[in-house]
Design a protein around this motif. Sequence first.
Motif, short mmCIF file in Angstrom:
data_model
loop_
_atom_site.label_atom_id
_atom_site.label_comp_id
_atom_site.label_asym_id
_atom_site.label_seq_id
_atom_site.Cartn_x
_atom_site.Cartn_y
_atom_site.Cartn_z
N VAL A 119 57.45 45.29 42.27
CA VAL A 119 56.40 44.83 42.82
C VAL A 119 55.58 45.24 43.84
O VAL A 119 56.49 45.59 44.37
N ILE A 120 54.21 45.36 43.65
CA ILE A 120 53.90 46.02 44.99
C ILE A 120 52.43 45.61 45.54
O ILE A 120 52.03 44.22 44.79
N LEU A 121 51.95 45.17 46.79
CA LEU A 121 50.93 44.92 46.88
C LEU A 121 49.57 45.82 46.50
O LEU A 121 49.47 46.76 46.23
N ILE A 122 48.64 45.05 45.68
CA ILE A 122 47.87 45.61 45.53
C ILE A 122 46.44 45.45 46.38
O ILE A 122 45.74 43.80 47.37
N ASP A 123 45.03 45.28 46.19
CA ASP A 123 43.95 45.52 46.77
C ASP A 123 43.64 45.15 47.95
O ASP A 123 44.00 46.23 48.20
N GLU A 124 42.70 44.89 48.47
CA GLU A 124 42.40 45.40 49.70
C GLU A 124 42.93 43.85 50.96
O GLU A 124 43.43 42.73 50.80
N ILE A 125 43.19 44.60 52.28
CA ILE A 125 43.68 43.92 53.28
C ILE A 125 42.05 43.27 54.62
O ILE A 125 41.90 44.34 55.45
N SER A 126 41.69 42.75 54.14
CA SER A 126 39.76 42.72 54.96
C SER A 126 39.87 41.44 55.56
O SER A 126 40.71 40.60 55.22
N GLY A 127 38.84 41.48 56.48
CA GLY A 127 38.08 40.43 56.28
C GLY A 127 37.74 39.39 55.70
O GLY A 127 37.37 37.98 55.02
N GLY A 128 37.17 39.74 54.85
CA GLY A 128 36.71 39.03 53.08
C GLY A 128 37.88 39.06 52.30
O GLY A 128 37.75 37.91 51.67
N ASN A 129 39.36 39.25 52.74
CA ASN A 129 40.13 38.17 52.54
C ASN A 129 40.78 36.68 53.17
O ASN A 129 42.26 36.75 52.51
N MET A 130 40.71 36.48 54.21
CA MET A 130 41.35 36.17 55.40
C MET A 130 40.50 34.89 56.14
O MET A 130 39.17 35.71 56.42
N ARG A 131 40.86 34.70 56.77
CA ARG A 131 40.07 33.56 57.55
C ARG A 131 40.58 33.78 58.98
O ARG A 131 42.01 33.47 58.59
N VAL A 132 40.17 34.17 59.96
CA VAL A 132 40.28 34.59 61.32
C VAL A 132 39.62 34.01 63.05
O VAL A 132 38.04 33.92 62.16
N PHE A 133 40.48 33.62 63.34
CA PHE A 133 40.00 32.74 64.52
C PHE A 133 39.79 33.71 65.37
O PHE A 133 40.73 33.98 65.67
N ASP A 134 38.35 33.60 66.26
CA ASP A 134 38.49 33.84 68.38
C ASP A 134 38.56 32.48 68.87
O ASP A 134 37.57 32.46 69.33
N ASN A 135 39.13 32.28 69.83
CA ASN A 135 39.56 30.72 70.17
C ASN A 135 39.18 30.15 69.72
O ASN A 135 37.70 28.98 70.22
#
Length: 230
Positions: free
Chosen positions: A198-214
């Motif tokens: 079992v392995i991690l696939i696809d992408e890891i970027s701003g397109g699949n997460m919600r990130v906040f700055d303060n």
Amino acid sequence: MNEVIYSGKTKDIYQGAEENQLVLKFKDDVTGVDGVFDPGANQVGLSIEGVGQVGLRLTKYFYSKLNEAGYPTHFVDADIENNTMTVRKAKVFGKGLEVITRFKATGSFVRRYGDYVTEGTALPTYVEVTLKDDDREDPYITKDALAILDIMNGDQYEELVATTKEIASFVRDDIAAHGLEVFDIKLEFGFDAVTGKVILIDEISGGNMRVFDNGTYVLPLNLINYFPEA
């Protein structure tokens, strides 16, 4: 480059130079509704020029760190100039699953459970699994249902959740070191076509997460500004 094997919402997939490899071509499309980006949406909502390359740069950054840390991934290499990433072939669970880790309540979680939770409420690294099924709006699925439908057994589910928490927390902590906060992140997993692991696939970027700055949401295209090393 070879002919397209599959054209997805945010990537095109080609056969790689080696039999057990594929090449992913990152597009400038992102998921959303009515022109508003939403990583939890199951349709392309808009196109943002340059977002494909930004997504690839961040994906290469995180996957390189994960590989170095010993986490099993499909990542082999990336060609930033051509917006492509070479990966190992993998078979997905069923017709594909999305595994969401929630550190704070937002998006569909609040839409579903708004009587009990408010935007930004802290959650205890909560993991949800959904089916990749656009027609049914990527429905949430339980551990028991996955087993009943012969998508994965109970032991595989527990391993998937544990691995997801580890990887999501690894990414969250790296992002926190850049002065940002991750509310949620969506990952995908599959079986290595050669080893069966079992392995991690696809992408890891701003397109699949919600990130906040303060407390201010960071747009996918702008996330790269916090990672000059990527």
